[in-house]
Design a protein around this motif. Structure first.
Motif, PDB file in Angstrom:
ATOM      1  N   PHE A  42      49.773  46.988  23.101  1.00 13.37           N
ATOM      2  CA  PHE A  42      48.331  46.765  23.055  1.00 13.37           C
ATOM      3  C   PHE A  42      48.068  45.579  22.134  1.00 13.37           C
ATOM      4  N   TYR A  93      48.858  42.456  28.496  1.00 10.68           N
ATOM      5  CA  TYR A  93      48.239  43.721  28.117  1.00 10.68           C
ATOM      6  C   TYR A  93      46.741  43.616  27.826  1.00 10.68           C
ATOM      7  N   THR A  95      44.059  43.439  29.482  1.00  9.56           N
ATOM      8  CA  THR A  95      43.090  44.220  30.256  1.00  9.56           C
ATOM      9  C   THR A  95      42.997  45.665  29.770  1.00  9.56           C
ATOM     10  N   LYS A  96      43.823  46.056  28.788  1.00  2.00           N
ATOM     11  CA  LYS A  96      43.677  47.381  28.176  1.00  2.00           C
ATOM     12  C   LYS A  96      42.497  47.407  27.205  1.00  2.00           C
ATOM     13  N   GLN A  97      42.004  46.248  26.853  1.00  6.24           N
ATOM     14  CA  GLN A  97      40.827  46.160  25.995  1.00  6.24           C
ATOM     15  C   GLN A  97      39.573  46.492  26.807  1.00  6.24           C
ATOM     16  N   LYS A 104      38.557  41.761  35.313  1.00  6.68           N
ATOM     17  CA  LYS A 104      40.002  41.968  35.374  1.00  6.68           C
ATOM     18  C   LYS A 104      40.645  41.190  36.525  1.00  6.68           C
TER      19      LYS A 104
END
Length: 218
Positions: A42, A93, A95-97, A104
């Protein structure tokens, strides 16, 4: 670079000390961030400002160099190379935010275009004479965006287990000490001083919110 290790020609020793220690704290922040990425998959660096950060470091590492001395130039370059991994990880990573689902689809393209935009912005900003000779003006434009984005991201995230208190302190101390140096370096530049103090307020708020979530200050 034919520079002395520390250039005291135009700057006072106390200002150089505050600036140098602040730069060191930023390098520490990047090291912590890299370790956190490897462990958690992350990226705590807000994706929307990641390109600006590395774009500024590229310009001030390889096109221009700070007039404070070789030691400071090397700290800029160290930050750039650490940020290469951070930016790469953002592409993997990011797009985990908290990001809008429609964003996206174009996330990686946006990050790359953003990177290119900030290279040109920082280069032209200095080339046209708007920046200081150590990149403070453009650096604090980006830093104010970074501080604001970090706070927004934290407030939008319910589970903050992936957020590092050590990173928050390193970033806050780095920017805070560099801000102190601005009052020595540029006593008449109230604009950049204001940005620096604004970053301090937002970064301190960030630490407070993180403390309320995590229940610890370190």
């Amino acid at each position: 670079m034919n520079q002395p290790l520390i250039d005291t020609t135009d700057y006072t020793v106390p200002g150089l000390i505050f600036n140098g220690v602040g730069c060191l704290f930023w390098v520490v922040a990047y090291v912590v961030l890299v370790l956190e990425i490897r462990k958690k998959k992350f990226v705590e660096m807000p994706a929307y400002v990641a390109g600006a950060n590395i774009g500024w470091e590229f310009v001030w590492s390889f096109i221009y160099h700070p007039d404070t001395g070789l030691l400071y130039a090397l700290s800029y370059q160290a930050a750039f190379f650490l940020d290469c991994y951070i930016f790469y990880s953002t592409l993997r990573y990011g797009t985990k935010q908290p990001i809008h689902p429609e964003m996206k689809k174009y996330f990686r393209l946006f990050c790359l275009v953003n990177f290119g935009f900030w290279i040109m912005f920082c280069y032209l900003y200095r080339n046209e004479g708007y920046d200081t000779l150590n990149g403070a003006n453009s650096g604090y434009i980006i830093n104010i965006i970074l501080s604001l984005q970090c706070l927004f991201q934290l407030l939008q995230t319910r589970d903050t287990a992936n957020f590092s208190v050590l990173l928050a302190w390193s970033r806050t101390l780095g920017t805070g000490l560099i801000t102190v140096s601005l009052f020595y370096f540029f006593p008449d530049n109230q604009w950049v001083q204001f940005l620096g103090l604004s970053c301090l307020v937002m970064d301190s708020t960030y630490i407070y919110v993180l403390w309320r979530r995590h229940g610890k200050l370190i």
